[in-house]
Design an enzyme around this catalytic site. Structure first.
Site, short mmCIF file in Angstrom:
data_model
loop_
_atom_site.label_atom_id
_atom_site.label_comp_id
_atom_site.label_asym_id
_atom_site.label_seq_id
_atom_site.Cartn_x
_atom_site.Cartn_y
_atom_site.Cartn_z
N VAL A 1 11.72 -13.76 39.19
CA VAL A 1 11.72 -12.32 39.46
C VAL A 1 10.27 -11.85 39.45
O VAL A 1 9.38 -12.58 39.07
CB VAL A 1 12.54 -11.52 38.41
CG1 VAL A 1 14.03 -11.74 38.58
CG2 VAL A 1 12.10 -11.87 37.00
N VAL A 2 10.07 -10.61 39.87
CA VAL A 2 8.72 -10.05 39.84
C VAL A 2 8.45 -9.51 38.44
O VAL A 2 9.19 -8.65 37.96
CB VAL A 2 8.57 -8.92 40.87
CG1 VAL A 2 7.13 -8.40 40.89
CG2 VAL A 2 8.98 -9.39 42.26
N ASP B 1 2.72 -6.27 16.56
CA ASP B 1 2.53 -7.66 16.95
C ASP B 1 3.66 -8.54 16.40
O ASP B 1 3.69 -8.85 15.21
CB ASP B 1 1.17 -8.15 16.43
CG ASP B 1 0.91 -9.60 16.75
OD1 ASP B 1 1.71 -10.21 17.49
OD2 ASP B 1 -0.11 -10.13 16.26
N ALA B 2 4.57 -8.94 17.27
CA ALA B 2 5.73 -9.74 16.85
C ALA B 2 5.34 -11.11 16.29
O ALA B 2 6.13 -11.75 15.60
CB ALA B 2 6.69 -9.93 18.03
N LEU C 1 9.41 -12.87 24.43
CA LEU C 1 8.02 -12.42 24.38
C LEU C 1 7.23 -12.95 25.56
O LEU C 1 7.34 -14.11 25.91
CB LEU C 1 7.33 -12.91 23.10
CG LEU C 1 7.63 -12.21 21.79
CD1 LEU C 1 6.65 -12.70 20.73
CD2 LEU C 1 7.55 -10.70 21.90
N ALA C 2 6.42 -12.07 26.15
CA ALA C 2 5.48 -12.52 27.18
C ALA C 2 4.12 -11.97 26.78
O ALA C 2 3.87 -10.78 26.92
CB ALA C 2 5.89 -11.98 28.54
N TYR D 1 3.29 -24.53 37.63
CA TYR D 1 4.22 -23.97 36.64
C TYR D 1 4.84 -25.06 35.76
O TYR D 1 4.33 -25.34 34.69
CB TYR D 1 5.31 -23.12 37.33
CG TYR D 1 5.92 -22.14 36.36
CD1 TYR D 1 5.48 -20.82 36.30
CD2 TYR D 1 6.89 -22.53 35.45
CE1 TYR D 1 5.99 -19.94 35.36
CE2 TYR D 1 7.41 -21.66 34.51
CZ TYR D 1 6.96 -20.36 34.48
OH TYR D 1 7.47 -19.49 33.54
N GLU E 1 3.39 -2.09 22.58
CA GLU E 1 3.05 -1.25 23.72
C GLU E 1 2.08 -0.15 23.33
O GLU E 1 1.94 0.19 22.16
CB GLU E 1 4.34 -0.64 24.31
CG GLU E 1 5.35 -1.66 24.83
CD GLU E 1 4.90 -2.41 26.08
OE1 GLU E 1 3.84 -2.07 26.65
OE2 GLU E 1 5.61 -3.36 26.48
#
EC number: 1.3.1.44
Length: 395
Positions: free
Chosen positions: A272-273, A110-111, A138-139, A234, A74
């Site tokens: 979900v949003v 950075d994962a 993770l997204a 999707y 972040e």
């Protein structure tokens, strides 16, 4: 600084520190008002700052009383630029966890990198010894491969043929038709590299090799299936291929963890949003219709309600209720035939004249703004707020 929402396309480029804190507080209060869960005690959440990852961390901490380590990537605030919402969310979470006497530390980086994996292992060894749960949520739109250095970019596209369907712009509330061109083979390959299971597997390998996993450890990753109307873009599109890879990876991780009695599961969550889903044409109209139907039936769930139900009714209830593919199905309410029949009917009927009345497009829009800390009735958005907020337990 007085913070207002600013947009670049579908991306909101500002976030509100007080609004984000209020959002996290609401989620924490929800969990504190539920019955306690006899569950995980030392939890690593990879992708811990928004959405299902954040909700998992809150549920583990305030529902199970767990010590948590959160990994995220972040942006902190500066003098004239707000932090990303996930930064403010994590700062708020850590503050509330500390007030509750719960251990909480975070790593920002950075994962996908070996460096962050090693840093995480060092922190687990130093503070917790081992962890008994690993959530992988993770997204990310891109990934740099830690071994080859190749940079992969994910795309949200159909496969083989172009896809034309209805969509709605939740800013203007206009319904239109959109066509998405099919992905190339290389785009499919890159999307699998970003959103598939390879990195989850690398994490679990590294954690096992370092001997920081408890016996009977549980690891979870999140996926989505959804209804026929979204399949082309999707589940049968590029993301679906990546999710197939993620689900296949769970089987491989299970093999790897067998010697310590560990288990890997994929949970199929409900729509979900999220920042990610807002960018997918078709999904906004589908979710607006879904919200309308599920709210009317009193079975609507956001991330936090769903994660509590997953922990309480599935993971630690003695009955995971796995489907034929060995997956945990948290989309069970969404996929009820009576829900889907009504959603499909609304989908087919939706046009510019009626979309505000027959769907919950307004609820969808509000949820989207709330991801960034806006549109909460109890937050004063005219107040001058400090946009430089520290995360107390940053390692």
């Amino acid at each position: 600084m007085i913070v207002t929402p600013k947009f670049r396309g579908f991306i909101c480029t500002t976030s509100h520190p007080v609004g984000c804190e209020y959002s996290v507080m609401n989620q924490v209060e929800y969990i504190k008002n539920q019955k306690k869960i006899n569950g995980a005690k030392k939890v690593l959440v990879i992708g811990a700052s928004t959405g299902y990852g954040l909700a998992s961390r809150i549920t583990a901490a305030f529902g199970c009383g767990a010590a948590t380590i959160g990994i995220f990537f972040e942006r902190p605030g500066s003098k004239n630029k707000t932090a990303s919402a996930g930064w403010y969310n994590s700062a708020a979470f850590e503050k509330m966890a500390k007030e509750e006497g719960l251990y909480a530390k975070s790593i920002n980086g950075d994962a996908f990198s070996n460096e962050i994996k090693q840093k995480t292992i060092d922190l687990i060894k130093k503070d917790l010894g081992k962890v008994d749960m690993v959530v992988y949520s993770l997204a990310s739109p891109r990934r740099t491969h830690p071994v080859t250095g190749e940079v992969f970019n994910s795309v949200i596209k159909p496969i083989r043929e172009a896809y034309t369907s209805k969509t709605v712009d939740f800013h203007t509330q206009l319904v239109s038709e959109t066509t998405i061109e099919p992905a190339s083979d290389d785009e499919i390959r890159q999307t699998i590299a970003v959103m598939g299971g390879e990195d989850w597997s690398m994490w679990m390998d590294a954690l096992k090799k370092a001997d920081v996993l408890e016996d009977n450890v549980m690891t979870l990753a999140y996926s989505y299936v959804g209804p026929e109307v979204t399949h082309s873009v999707y589940r049968e599109g590029t993301i679906g291929k990546a999710k197939d890879d993620l689900e296949a990876t769970a089987i491989k991780i299970n093999e790897n963890l067998r010697t310590i009695g560990g288990k890997a599961y994929v949970s199929i969550n409900k729509a979900v949003v999220t920042q990610a889903s807002a960018a997918i044409p078709v999904i906004s109209l589908y979710v607006s219709a879904l919200f309308k139907v599920m709210k009317e039936k009193n079975i609507h769930e956001g991330c936090i309600e769903q994660m509590y139900r997953m922990f309480n009714d599935r993971l630690y209830s003695g009955d995971l209720k796995l489907d034929s593919k060995g997956r945990i199905c948290m989309d069970d309410l969404e996929m009820r035939p009576e829900v889907q029949n009504e959603v499909t009917k609304l989908w087919n009927e939706a046009n510019n004249d009626n979309v505000k009345d027959i769907t919950d497009i307004e609820g969808y829009r509000r949820e989207f703004f709330r991801l960034f800390g806006f549109e909460f009735e109890d937050v004063d958005y005219n107040a001058d707020v400090d946009i430089e907020v520290n995360i107390e337990g940053l390692y």
